[in-house]
Design a protein around this motif. Structure first.
Motif, PDB file in Angstrom:
ATOM      1  N   ALA A 225      32.889  46.321  36.108  1.00  0.00           N
ATOM      2  CA  ALA A 225      33.842  45.309  36.587  1.00  0.00           C
ATOM      3  C   ALA A 225      33.761  44.094  35.668  1.00  0.00           C
ATOM      4  CB  ALA A 225      33.525  44.909  38.025  1.00  0.00           C
ATOM      5  N   ARG A 226      34.908  43.648  35.177  1.00  0.00           N
ATOM      6  CA  ARG A 226      34.930  42.482  34.286  1.00  0.00           C
ATOM      7  C   ARG A 226      36.235  41.725  34.461  1.00  0.00           C
ATOM      8  NH1 ARG A 226      38.155  42.998  29.839  1.00  0.00           N
ATOM      9  NH2 ARG A 226      38.930  45.090  29.327  1.00  0.00           N
ATOM     10  N   LEU A 227      36.202  40.432  34.103  1.00  0.00           N
ATOM     11  CA  LEU A 227      37.392  39.592  34.146  1.00  0.00           C
ATOM     12  C   LEU A 227      38.190  39.805  32.870  1.00  0.00           C
ATOM     13  CD1 LEU A 227      38.545  37.349  36.073  1.00  0.00           C
ATOM     14  CD2 LEU A 227      37.630  35.712  34.405  1.00  0.00           C
ATOM     15  N   ASP A 228      39.489  40.049  33.003  1.00  0.00           N
ATOM     16  CA  ASP A 228      40.356  40.223  31.840  1.00  0.00           C
ATOM     17  C   ASP A 228      40.880  38.849  31.421  1.00  0.00           C
ATOM     18  OD1 ASP A 228      42.093  40.955  29.888  1.00  0.00           O
ATOM     19  OD2 ASP A 228      43.291  42.335  31.098  1.00  0.00           O
ATOM     20  N   THR A 229      40.227  38.249  30.425  1.00  0.00           N
ATOM     21  CA  THR A 229      40.590  36.903  29.997  1.00  0.00           C
ATOM     22  C   THR A 229      41.786  36.891  29.050  1.00  0.00           C
ATOM     23  OG1 THR A 229      38.948  37.047  28.222  1.00  0.00           O
ATOM     24  CG2 THR A 229      38.248  36.022  30.292  1.00  0.00           C
ATOM     25  N   GLU A 230      42.369  38.061  28.777  1.00  0.00           N
ATOM     26  CA  GLU A 230      43.549  38.114  27.903  1.00  0.00           C
ATOM     27  C   GLU A 230      44.839  38.138  28.714  1.00  0.00           C
ATOM     28  OE1 GLU A 230      43.109  41.388  25.263  1.00  0.00           O
ATOM     29  OE2 GLU A 230      41.327  40.572  24.266  1.00  0.00           O
ATOM     30  N   ALA A 231      44.829  38.850  29.850  1.00  0.00           N
ATOM     31  CA  ALA A 231      46.022  38.921  30.703  1.00  0.00           C
ATOM     32  C   ALA A 231      45.948  37.815  31.747  1.00  0.00           C
ATOM     33  CB  ALA A 231      46.124  40.294  31.367  1.00  0.00           C
TER      34      ALA A 231
END
Length: 559
Positions: A225-231
């Motif tokens: 699980a990770r935060l999508d810092t691009e979208a």
């Protein structure tokens, strides 16, 4: 260049010097300890050695060392004065970005290398990473260390530290984006997600909690699980909403396991187990098996449903069991349903079980008993380690009962409580205290299934006595009574990280009348091994009432 570690600490304690074959160093003990691993096997060039040792000393805050070399036969003698240690004289922290109120002040106040503390390179690196880690953990997923300097004034022996951070924007969670599902619907992931909700501020520990919760389920072999810092989407208040990507790999749909083992309570064991996490394509977990022990044989099947909207885990099950313990042969068949819910630090279990039991005591008439029993149990755990605690408390209370008006052969109410206390002794040793009490309120113990009465003795109960040998005599067999009391004290001394020894004393009994209470005492010694599943104990115990010695072994973790 060959490097070797020098170990003769006895010479250090006596003379404050260390011999390295070709190099002999005389310096304060703490400096010898610091430099010993880096001394060359051969003396080599003194100027190069001075440069190398100066770099090492600088990492500990000694920037003005004095070296004095002298030759004696084939050895090189070095007398070293490290000089005064550099202290932190000034700290300047700059944190740019839209931080929440009070966050910037809290980060600066929590700086780990304050004015007046000795300068060490390791502490300097750790302090910088601590601030960055705290920014990354809460809201600021794009935080970075822009620049940092440590200016050393060798004349004043003061260090000026400066670090510049860019916290970046504040992040909030948006929707989950789930990848890798084939057999299950996204709703299954949502049932286990109690911590990552759209609109909540980003927190790294919540992502970790979501990942751990999904990994602990029977459905997934791996979870990321990770935060999508691009979208990202910018909100009107200057914060940024970003989706959470959850990558999943599903477990195999069918698993068959075989096992063998032994217990001091029920003897040698073989077992076959079948599991599937997707019974009837409903994400229902089936756990079934056949366990054959010397004194007990069990067939079972349990079906567990995913948690509901209130985070309750429901299950239903069936069991057929036969045993022959202490002259009592028992056959029983049971059906049941259970609901488990975690409420803060308290686990609550609600259950409804029906069972039919036929028991045949040696030297007495056989008896058949039936009972439909609603039961509620609460378990409170506050320990420092669930598998290997040294400090904390575990409590369990339960109440259940049956009535003739509701498919039971006898009216009764069963009360049971257990307590376990862990007290650290010194640096590694532990005192473990344990208590257990039980009472079945009924006119008679007759026609009440053994599950709702009490016997004691054996591992996890009163050591020094055979498993379930303390109870009521019916013929020549031992059966359950209406009262139970057990107390235990144990001290464990750990010899190293894996092995320990224990001394203990247990006392307890199960009776049908309080006038018959006469506690059976057992005491002895044991060995402990820290396995990946928790400490395994092997105990040799003497039973004072019978004069017998028994060997017990068990997995020594709290209930």
């Amino acid at each position: 260049m060959l490097i070797r570690r020098l170990l003769p600490s006895l010479f250090l304690a006596i003379a404050g010097s260390l011999s390295a074959g070709e190099v002999q160093l005389q310096a304060p003990d703490e400096i010898v300890d610091l430099l010993a691993p880096y001394l060359p096997e051969e003396a080599g060039n003194p100027h190069r050695l001075e440069g190398q040792l100066s770099e090492i000393l600088a990492t500990e805050g000694y920037f003005s060392p004095h070296f004095e070399f002298s030759d004696r036969t084939s050895d090189l003698r070095l007398k070293l004065d490290p000089g005064p240690r550099t202290q932190i004289g000034e700290v300047a922290l700059v944190i740019d970005g839209p931080l929440a109120a009070g966050t910037r002040d809290a980060l600066i106040a929590g700086w780990r290398l304050p004015v007046g503390q000795p300068f060490r390179q390791e502490d300097w690196n750790s302090a910088k990473q601590q601030v960055l880690g705290e920014l990354l953990a809460v809201e600021h997923a794009a935080a970075r260390l822009v620049d940092s300097t440590a200016e050393i004034d060798t004349e004043t022996r003061r260090a000026r530290l400066s670090a510049h951070y860019d916290a970046g924007p504040r992040y909030r969670f948006s929707a989950l984006r789930i990848e890798g599902l084939e057999s299950y619907s996204p709703d299954l992931v949502a049932r286990y997600n109690r911590v990552v909700q759209p609109g909540d501020p980003y927190r790294e520990d919540r992502l970790n909690a979501l990942q751990s919760a999904l990994q602990a389920t029977p459905y997934f072999a791996s979870v990321q699980a990770r935060l999508d810092t691009e979208a990202i989407d910018e909100d009107g208040d200057g914060t940024i909403s970003a989706p959470v990507i959850v990558k999943l790999r599903e477990r195999q749909p069918h698993r068959v396991g075989f096992g063998a083992g032994a217990s001091s309570n029920t003897g040698a064991r073989v077992e076959v187990n079948y599991q599937t996490p997707d019974l009837f394509n409903q994400a229902w977990e089936l756990n079934s098996g056949l366990r054959l022990e010397q004194k007990r044989q069990t067939a079972y099947a349990d079906v567990f449903l995913p948690p509901d909207a209130k985070n309750r885990r429901h299950s239903v099950g069936f069991m057929a069991e036969g045993n022959d313990i202490q002259g009592l042969k028992t056959e029983r068949y049971a059906f049941g349903a259970q609901s488990v819910q975690q409420r803060g630090s308290i686990e609550q279990r609600l259950s409804l079980n029906w069972q039919e039991e036929r028991r045949e005591p040696d030297g007495a008439l056989p008896v058949t008993s039936r009972a439909l029993v609603p039961n509620v149990a609460w378990t409170w755990r506050k320990v420092d380690n669930l598998l290997d605690p040294r400090h904390g408390t575990v409590l369990q209370l339960q109440i259940g009962g049956g009535a003739k008006a509701a498919l039971s052969d006898q009216n009764f109410v069963r009360l049971h409580g257990r307590w376990q206390q862990y007290v650290p002794l010194g640096r590694v040793d532990t005192l473990t205290l344990r208590g257990e009490v039980g009472y079945t309120l009924a006119d008679s113990r007759q026609r009440i299934p053994q599950d709702y009465l009490f016997r004691s003795g054996g591992a996890g109960s009163v050591r020094g006595y055979a498993y379930q040998s303390l109870g009521i005599k019916e013929g020549t067999a031992t059966v359950g009574g209406r009262y139970l009391a057990v107390a235990s004290a144990e001290v464990t001394h750990w010899l190293d990280d894996s092995w320990g020894v224990a001394a203990f004393v247990d006392a307890g009994d199960a009776v049908d009348d309080l006038a018959d209470v006469k506690l059976a005492v057992g005491y002895g010694l044991g060995a402990r091994w820290r396995s990946p599943a928790g400490p395994i104990g092997v105990d040799l115990a003497y039973g004072q009432r019978t004069g017998d010695i028994h060997l017990h072994f068990s997995l020594a973790i709290p209930f």
